[in-house]
Design an enzyme around this catalytic site. Sequence first.
Site, PDB file in Angstrom:
ATOM      1  N   LYS A  29     -16.407  -3.699  -2.922  1.00  0.00           N
ATOM      2  CA  LYS A  29     -15.443  -3.941  -2.186  1.00  0.00           C
ATOM      3  C   LYS A  29     -15.405  -6.048  -1.624  1.00  0.00           C
ATOM      4  O   LYS A  29     -14.182  -6.532  -1.859  1.00  0.00           O
ATOM      5  CB  LYS A  29     -15.020  -3.057  -0.364  1.00  0.00           C
ATOM      6  CG  LYS A  29     -14.142  -4.092   0.344  1.00  0.00           C
ATOM      7  CD  LYS A  29     -14.244  -3.570   1.496  1.00  0.00           C
ATOM      8  CE  LYS A  29     -13.893  -4.720   2.971  1.00  0.00           C
ATOM      9  NZ  LYS A  29     -12.413  -4.427   3.300  1.00  0.00           N
ATOM     10  N   GLU A 679       7.477   6.446   4.413  1.00  0.00           N
ATOM     11  CA  GLU A 679       7.010   5.019   3.242  1.00  0.00           C
ATOM     12  C   GLU A 679       8.578   5.072   2.273  1.00  0.00           C
ATOM     13  O   GLU A 679       8.101   6.525   1.865  1.00  0.00           O
ATOM     14  CB  GLU A 679       6.028   4.962   2.503  1.00  0.00           C
ATOM     15  CG  GLU A 679       5.947   4.531   1.256  1.00  0.00           C
ATOM     16  CD  GLU A 679       5.949   4.650   0.035  1.00  0.00           C
ATOM     17  OE1 GLU A 679       5.908   4.082  -0.732  1.00  0.00           O
ATOM     18  OE2 GLU A 679       5.637   5.948   0.156  1.00  0.00           O
ATOM     19  N   HIS A 708       1.310  -2.875   1.858  1.00  0.00           N
ATOM     20  CA  HIS A 708       0.371  -3.287   0.839  1.00  0.00           C
ATOM     21  C   HIS A 708      -0.095  -3.696   0.607  1.00  0.00           C
ATOM     22  O   HIS A 708      -0.936  -4.093  -0.690  1.00  0.00           O
ATOM     23  CB  HIS A 708      -0.434  -2.059   0.687  1.00  0.00           C
ATOM     24  CG  HIS A 708      -0.224  -0.619   1.422  1.00  0.00           C
ATOM     25  ND1 HIS A 708       1.124   0.121   2.003  1.00  0.00           N
ATOM     26  CD2 HIS A 708      -1.665  -0.103   2.310  1.00  0.00           C
ATOM     27  CE1 HIS A 708      -0.181   0.684   2.889  1.00  0.00           C
ATOM     28  NE2 HIS A 708      -0.999   0.582   2.874  1.00  0.00           N
TER      29      HIS A 708
END
Length: 772
Positions: A29, A679, A708
């Site tokens: 990450k 969404e 996002h």
Amino acid sequence: MSMNKWPEWSGLISSNLGYPRIGGSREWKKALERFWNGSIDESELHVEMKRLRLEHLRKQQDKGIGLIPVGDFSYYDHMLDTSVMFGLVPERFNYQPAGPVPLSVYFAIARGQKGATASEMTKWLNTNYHYIVPELANAAPVFTENKPLQAYLEAKQELGIEGKPVIIGPYSFVALSKGYDRKELAAIVRSLLPLYTRVLSELAAEGVQWVQVDEPVLTTSFPAEDLDIIQEAYETLNQAVPGLNMMLQTYFGSLEHYKRLSTLPVQGLGLDFVHDHGENLQHVLQHGLPTGKTLGAGVIDGRNIWRSDLKAVTALLSQLAEQTSAAQLIVQPSCSLLHVPVSLKAEQTLDTELVHALAFADEKLKELAALTAALGKRNPSALAQLEQSAEAVARFNSSSARVQTAADMAALLDREPQSRSVPFAQRRVIQQEKLNLPPLPTTTIGSFPQTAEIRKARLQYRKGEWSAEQYRTFIQQQIKEWIDIQEEIGIDVLVHGEFERTDMVEFFGEKLKGFAFTQNGWVQSYGSRCVKPPIIYGDVSFAQPMTVEETAFAQSLTSRPVKGMLTGPVTILNWSFERNDIPRSQVALQLALALRAEVEALEQAGIGMIQVDEPAIREGLPLKKEQQQAYLDWAVQAFRVTTATVKPATQIHTHMCYAEFQHMIQSISDMDADVISIETSRSHGELIVSFEDQVYDKGIGLGVYDIHSPRIPDVSEMLNMIQRALRVLPSDLFWVNPDCGLKTRTKEESIAALRQMVEAAQAARDALAVSN
């Protein structure tokens, strides 16, 4: 089963189906985010990713795993890897594949870029992992590179590992894609077979022994008419590479159409014996396994973190061996270990009794190794591990934290209200008189940016470097700043921003009884986004108010309504590692009753809007259609129990995201929330089509932009989304909001996007006024 009754296990080997990408300290990450923010260049990223790949392979090698997966590692997502390997780059990215797809294009598909929205992201079957949905509209697949071969050669040359390449099978790849009509599925599968043939042929030419071909869709209720194209596909592949062993790998449930699919021309069949409700075992016992075919027995739970009772696993393996032979068995997890944390080594604060009941990815590898050593070699220490595991599981299941029975829960619910006292049509009038909201009211989903400053403050507080009063003052400053920002932008219904919350599930779990928390139990959710699910180890109950202080403070700063924000019972369940000794429905109802106490506390504090988020309700839906209604029934019941006792004037909101809702709109309506937000932006408004055929008679907001992605859509794009929705949804019930919370976005991105959203809503209001 005693040793002298065991089958001959000398040929037993172990296999793994996939290993967590993120690294023991989330190095994966951190490397990605350094690359995205320009701190490292592409060559430095490649170096770090290779280091992690080899570290993960070496760890499995050291544990003695017989078949080690290669090619399961990804820079973002394995479905996206397959898309770019086959040159399936959406047209809007203006790239014609000729050789390997550049990393810039790869990440643009996942994250979006200026002038091009990211590809849709949705749940991987019924898990909390999100994959990038391949787009097959106008697709012209072309071979760009052999990623599995590269992974195989790297493992062999660097570590001497004879790896097992992992690929997504052609049927599941197409079935989980979008942009085509169902009647085109067979033709699209056929168009991909030459590319699959090339991948497999090149692997065979390098001497690969086993290839894991993942076909998870075969555990869903897929159309029986698709069996012919599945048969055709595997006959084609087997004829092209007859000397290559293909393990047709399924997971997350039992295999549909076992009799036919077990005879496919593949050399191995991988089945999940943990989450199959016993059905795969019955298939094998009733119909056997074709002669000469290897069974990949998924007997270690790859989705949850509980230690296995290895004596019970041994008994299961013995039943399977009676239908085949130990030499035809491969012992493996039920699915990839992508879905569990890496290692228990970092967990220094958990209760000792609980630790002894847990197994993360590395511990699950040890369980596999113990099984093969105990059964195949009669190793004394491994045999002792079988006994120890059974004792640990039994001891924890009898813990004092686990006392409530199903009968106790039924008796409790008999005494409690389970629905609102007034129907929606009447509540709507009462609420509008109280709130006096404009047409198409604007709001956000709940969270605002969690900046480095906020994360630092939280850490200082947790370390004891800040007092509770210092931290409270800081959080109130953040709340006030964003109340002011929301008022200045012109948002109608405000939120306090959730600055005090690390995670929407962890935050509540820390304040409820029955939860435990890890220090490093991270798993990948989407892209570089990792979550640290709590562990529901015991009976859940309410301890004290959890959100009242911050919400009431925010409401004191404004005359506009401020929503109280809670995570719903089913989402907390689905986003936790839940106990496996009682039905999931009972855990959900324990959570519902605990959260009801918080809803009541918010209402008593003067909060007139309360949002009980259920973004994960869809992902818990069983893969088999015949099991889905039972799940929806208890999921809806849990939500209604949570909200049943509020006054008619209190407006209940909920939120859902990243899933296919078309087939559960009635259940969503049955939840009886006054307003739901869903969404739709990444799916380009496709959900709107559902309302052309189905009536939804409660308040609804379809997200008008994707939070996002760092991309900020312009006003016309959002206005188009609103106007398209208003063709099928009543304007007096429609809300305007983003797709999801803004926690992961920057302050500048959030403000800019929200300004555009409010402007789009005002333009839509103006158009409504003219038309009326």
